[in-house]
Design an enzyme around this catalytic site. Structure first.
Site, PDB file in Angstrom:
ATOM      1  CG  HIS A 163      -1.668  -1.294   1.394  1.00 25.64           C
ATOM      2  ND1 HIS A 163      -1.216  -2.276   2.241  1.00 25.64           N
ATOM      3  CD2 HIS A 163      -2.784  -1.789   0.801  1.00 25.64           C
ATOM      4  CE1 HIS A 163      -2.017  -3.328   2.178  1.00 25.64           C
ATOM      5  NE2 HIS A 163      -2.964  -3.069   1.324  1.00 25.64           N
TER       6      HIS A 163
HETATM    7  S1  FES Z   1       1.719  -0.473   3.310  1.00 24.44           S
HETATM    8 FE1  FES Z   1       0.185  -1.913   3.745  1.00 24.44          FE
HETATM    9  S2  FES Z   1       1.267  -3.641   4.414  1.00 24.44           S
HETATM   10 FE2  FES Z   1       2.810  -2.169   4.047  1.00 24.44          FE
END
Ligand code: FES
Length: 205
Positions: A163
């Site tokens: 993410h």
């Molecule tokens: S940014 Fe979501 S698990 Fe690392």
């Protein structure tokens, strides 16, 4: 929702869980290919499952390289930081969520790692390579400067492909990312100049 490394409690209560997301597996594989893996002494599988401390021989770890050892089913990164890498750390504090490791200090960094380098010896970062968002394993992005998915003023660090969370070369999370906290520093101590013990810090001042 991506699979992830098991949480600490899950790892501790199960035998030896190291779940890697399908979305993160490529990242981990890429990391393994890009980073020289330096072997280290490992205790028996049974001892590891019980959470035994593991020794890491860092004698062959060159400046700018990272090695990975497994402790309690989790990847522990040891990065031999160069003077140039260390020089980036004090310059970016205003971009970080918790530059001084004051949030959740007991959980995230032993007292000997609550300092500007988050380490016992400035040149060696020892941290658990699991993103504090949902548990993927971030990729190495040690080179500074513009590159895909990173800002133009990127100082070098780690990028979580799941993410987009980013961490600096001390494992400190950047602001405005999904990950809430810095990467965790496990208990550890030096047995000698070239040997680390991960998981035990009884003799560490
Ligand atoms: S940014 Fe979501 S698990 Fe690392």
């Amino acid at each position: 929702m991506p699979e992830s490394f098991a949480s600490s409690s899950e790892v501790d209560s199960s035998k030896r869980t190291w779940l890697i997301a399908s979305s993160c597996a490529g990242a981990v594989g890429g990391l393994a290919a890009a980073v020289p893996f330096v072997s280290s002494f490992q205790p028996s599988e049974r001892a590891k499952a019980a959470g035994a401390a593991v020794e890491a021989d860092i004698s062959a770890l060159k400046p700018g390289e990272k090695m990975v050892v497994e402790w309690r089913g989790k990847p522990v990164w040891i990065v031999h930081r160069t003077p140039e890498m260390l020089a980036t750390l004090p310059k970016i504090n205003d971009q970080l969520v918790d530059p001084d490791s004051t949030r959740k200090p007991e959980e995230q960094a032993p007292a000997y790692a609550r300092n500007p380098t988050r380490s016992i010896k400035p040149e060696y970062l020892v941290t658990i390579g699991i993103c504090t968002h949902l548990g993927c394993s971030p990729n190495d992005k040690f080179a500074a400067g513009p590159q895909p998915s990173l800002p133009d003023d990127w100082p070098g660090g780690f990028f979580c492909p799941c993410h987009g969370s980013t961490f600096d070369l001390a494992g400190r999370v950047f602001k405005n990312k999904p990950a809430p906290d810095n990467l965790e520093v496990p208990p550890h101590m030096y047995l000698s100049d070239t040997k680390l013990l991960i998981g035990d810090d009884k003799k560490q001042a």
